[in-house]
Enzyme design. Structure first.
Site, PDB file in Angstrom:
ATOM      1  N   MET A 137     -42.279  -9.864 -44.140  1.00 15.65           N
ATOM      2  CA  MET A 137     -41.609 -11.054 -44.684  1.00 15.65           C
ATOM      3  C   MET A 137     -40.297 -11.366 -43.958  1.00 15.65           C
ATOM      4  O   MET A 137     -39.329 -11.808 -44.576  1.00 15.65           O
ATOM      5  CB  MET A 137     -41.383 -10.871 -46.188  1.00 15.65           C
ATOM      6  CG  MET A 137     -42.658 -10.636 -46.972  1.00 15.65           C
ATOM      7  SD  MET A 137     -43.916 -11.913 -46.729  1.00 15.65           S
ATOM      8  CE  MET A 137     -43.234 -13.216 -47.740  1.00 15.65           C
ATOM      9  N   ARG A 138     -40.272 -11.154 -42.660  1.00 14.52           N
ATOM     10  CA  ARG A 138     -39.089 -11.481 -41.861  1.00 14.52           C
ATOM     11  C   ARG A 138     -39.502 -12.345 -40.687  1.00 14.52           C
ATOM     12  O   ARG A 138     -40.538 -12.062 -40.052  1.00 14.52           O
ATOM     13  CB  ARG A 138     -38.431 -10.211 -41.306  1.00 14.52           C
ATOM     14  CG  ARG A 138     -37.994  -9.236 -42.353  1.00 14.52           C
ATOM     15  CD  ARG A 138     -36.726  -9.691 -43.023  1.00 14.52           C
ATOM     16  NE  ARG A 138     -36.351  -8.791 -44.122  1.00 14.52           N
ATOM     17  CZ  ARG A 138     -35.264  -8.961 -44.846  1.00 14.52           C
ATOM     18  NH1 ARG A 138     -34.442  -9.969 -44.623  1.00 14.52           N
ATOM     19  NH2 ARG A 138     -34.983  -8.135 -45.826  1.00 14.52           N
ATOM     20  N   ASN A 159     -49.958 -12.990 -36.918  1.00 13.56           N
ATOM     21  CA  ASN A 159     -49.465 -13.018 -38.298  1.00 13.56           C
ATOM     22  C   ASN A 159     -50.559 -13.556 -39.206  1.00 13.56           C
ATOM     23  O   ASN A 159     -51.392 -14.356 -38.770  1.00 13.56           O
ATOM     24  CB  ASN A 159     -48.235 -13.932 -38.381  1.00 13.56           C
ATOM     25  CG  ASN A 159     -47.654 -14.005 -39.780  1.00 13.56           C
ATOM     26  OD1 ASN A 159     -47.581 -12.986 -40.490  1.00 13.56           O
ATOM     27  ND2 ASN A 159     -47.242 -15.191 -40.209  1.00 13.56           N
ATOM     28  N   HIS A 161     -50.885 -15.734 -42.729  1.00 12.74           N
ATOM     29  CA  HIS A 161     -50.069 -16.547 -43.626  1.00 12.74           C
ATOM     30  C   HIS A 161     -50.922 -17.015 -44.803  1.00 12.74           C
ATOM     31  O   HIS A 161     -52.056 -17.464 -44.617  1.00 12.74           O
ATOM     32  CB  HIS A 161     -49.501 -17.750 -42.873  1.00 12.74           C
ATOM     33  CG  HIS A 161     -48.625 -18.586 -43.749  1.00 12.74           C
ATOM     34  ND1 HIS A 161     -47.367 -18.169 -44.129  1.00 12.74           N
ATOM     35  CD2 HIS A 161     -48.845 -19.762 -44.376  1.00 12.74           C
ATOM     36  CE1 HIS A 161     -46.850 -19.069 -44.940  1.00 12.74           C
ATOM     37  NE2 HIS A 161     -47.714 -20.042 -45.113  1.00 12.74           N
TER      38      HIS A 161
HETATM   39  C1  GAR Z   1     -50.272 -11.565 -48.000  1.00 16.07           C
HETATM   40  O1  GAR Z   1     -50.695 -12.530 -48.926  1.00 16.07           O
HETATM   41  C2  GAR Z   1     -49.827 -12.245 -46.719  1.00 16.07           C
HETATM   42  O2  GAR Z   1     -50.576 -13.385 -46.397  1.00 16.07           O
HETATM   43  C3  GAR Z   1     -48.411 -12.634 -47.066  1.00 16.07           C
HETATM   44  O3  GAR Z   1     -47.904 -11.532 -47.785  1.00 16.07           O
HETATM   45  C4  GAR Z   1     -48.994 -10.886 -48.473  1.00 16.07           C
HETATM   46  C5  GAR Z   1     -48.955  -9.430 -48.102  1.00 16.07           C
HETATM   47  O4  GAR Z   1     -49.868  -8.682 -48.829  1.00 16.07           O
HETATM   48  N1  GAR Z   1     -47.630 -12.875 -45.897  1.00 16.07           N
HETATM   49  C6  GAR Z   1     -46.672 -13.791 -45.830  1.00 16.07           C
HETATM   50  O5  GAR Z   1     -46.371 -14.503 -46.764  1.00 16.07           O
HETATM   51  C7  GAR Z   1     -45.985 -13.883 -44.492  1.00 16.07           C
HETATM   52  N2  GAR Z   1     -45.079 -14.985 -44.462  1.00 16.07           N
HETATM   53  P1  GAR Z   1     -50.174  -7.181 -48.421  1.00 16.07           P
HETATM   54  O6  GAR Z   1     -48.825  -6.474 -48.262  1.00 16.07           O
HETATM   55  O7  GAR Z   1     -50.932  -6.635 -49.589  1.00 16.07           O
HETATM   56  O8  GAR Z   1     -50.971  -7.182 -47.154  1.00 16.07           O
END
Ligand code: GAR
Length: 268
Positions: A137-138, A159, A161
């Site tokens: 998340m960075r 990545n 998203h």
């Molecule tokens: C996932 O939904 C991913 O798409 C999102 O964080 C979650 C992580 O889940 N990523 C973002 O929002 C990136 N900007 P996880 O830790 O269980 O894989």
């Protein structure tokens, strides 16, 4: 058979995507293996899962770096910057923080530069062919991206998203999709460029949003799609089937639109 690729992973939270990727490698669906899992915070649950799978882990505590920068004098902060940090170059390239005033942009880029130099140092012992952001998340700045993507024709940071980009970039893709009243939600895997969730799209997967759905059920549906989509995109990378090309189109008004896009080539 091609040599298995070495996959580095960065996470911030639960690590369910990392799990799915490790599982796909173990099952032979991806010709590769995960060589490290790094996190931006010590509480990332995915770190425990990685350790259990015997994957080396490390943490660069972004929040702590940002806090210390806020408390430091200008000179102390300058001394923390990596020696090869070129603020002008990075400011010119980045398009993550276009609406920030100059001071905020500089503070943002400097704190991230310090954190990213620490990340690069921790990643040093583990050479990799692909870096996957799995719920990291960075935002990464050009400082980091240029040091990983040494060959611009072959981007190697991916990545995932939680939205159908280019709709709803940012930190809450499923929430934004739900609150907007979309009938379809989805997730996107893309290469990382200098903007926020703006890089060339590799794959997308979608699902219907019904009247009785909630943010939680949308997130659940989405994550299930992610666990299939991310390994599939990594498989294509490992099999050397992803090619970035420049696409040029001329609009009716004569304006020329150019964008780097991904083509999936046939297996060789
Ligand atoms: C996932 O939904 C991913 O798409 C999102 O964080 C979650 C992580 O889940 N990523 C973002 O929002 C990136 N900007 P996880 O830790 O269980 O894989």
């Amino acid at each position: 058979m091609k040599k298995p690729i070495r996959i580095g992973a960065l996470i911030s939270g639960t690590g369910s995507n990392l799990d799915a990727i490790v599982g796909a490698c173990d099952a032979g669906k991806i010709n590769g293996r995960v060589v490290f899992a790094g996190a931006d915070n010590p509480g990332a649950k995915g770190l425990g899962k990685a350790k259990k799978a015997n994957i080396p882990t490390f943490v660069v505590d972004y929040a702590d770096i940002i806090r210390q920068f806020g408390a430091g004098t200008e000179q102390e902060n300058e001394e923390k910057l990596p020696p090869d940090f070129d603020l002008d170059d990075i400011s010119r390239k980045q398009s993550i923080a276009p609406f920030f005033d100059t001071n905020r942009v500089h503070t943002f880029l400097k704190t991230r530069g310090i954190a990213e130099a620490a990340l690069l140092e921790k990643m040093g012992p583990y050479p990799f062919d692909l870096l996957v952001l799995a719920g990291f998340m960075r935002n990464l700045t050009p400082y980091f991206i240029d040091r990983v993507n040494t060959d611009p024709a072959h981007p190697k940071i991916m990545n995932i998203h939680p939205a159908l980009l280019p709709a709803f970039p940012g930190t809450d893709g499923y929430g934004d999709t739900f609150r907007y009243g979309c009938r379809i939600g989805g997730c996107t895997v893309h290469f990382v460029d200098y903007g926020e969730d703006s890089g060339p799209i590799i794959g997308q997967s979608c699902f219907p949003i019904d009247d009785d759905d909630t943010i939680e059920s949308v997130r659940k549906k989405g994550l299930e799609r992610e666990w299939a989509l991310y390994p599939e995109c990594i498989r294509l990378f490992a099999d050397n089937r992803l090619k970035t090309v420049q696409m040029t189109n001329t609009l009716k008004n004569g304006k020329i639109v150019q964008r780097t896009v991904v083509k999936i080539v046939r297996p060789s």
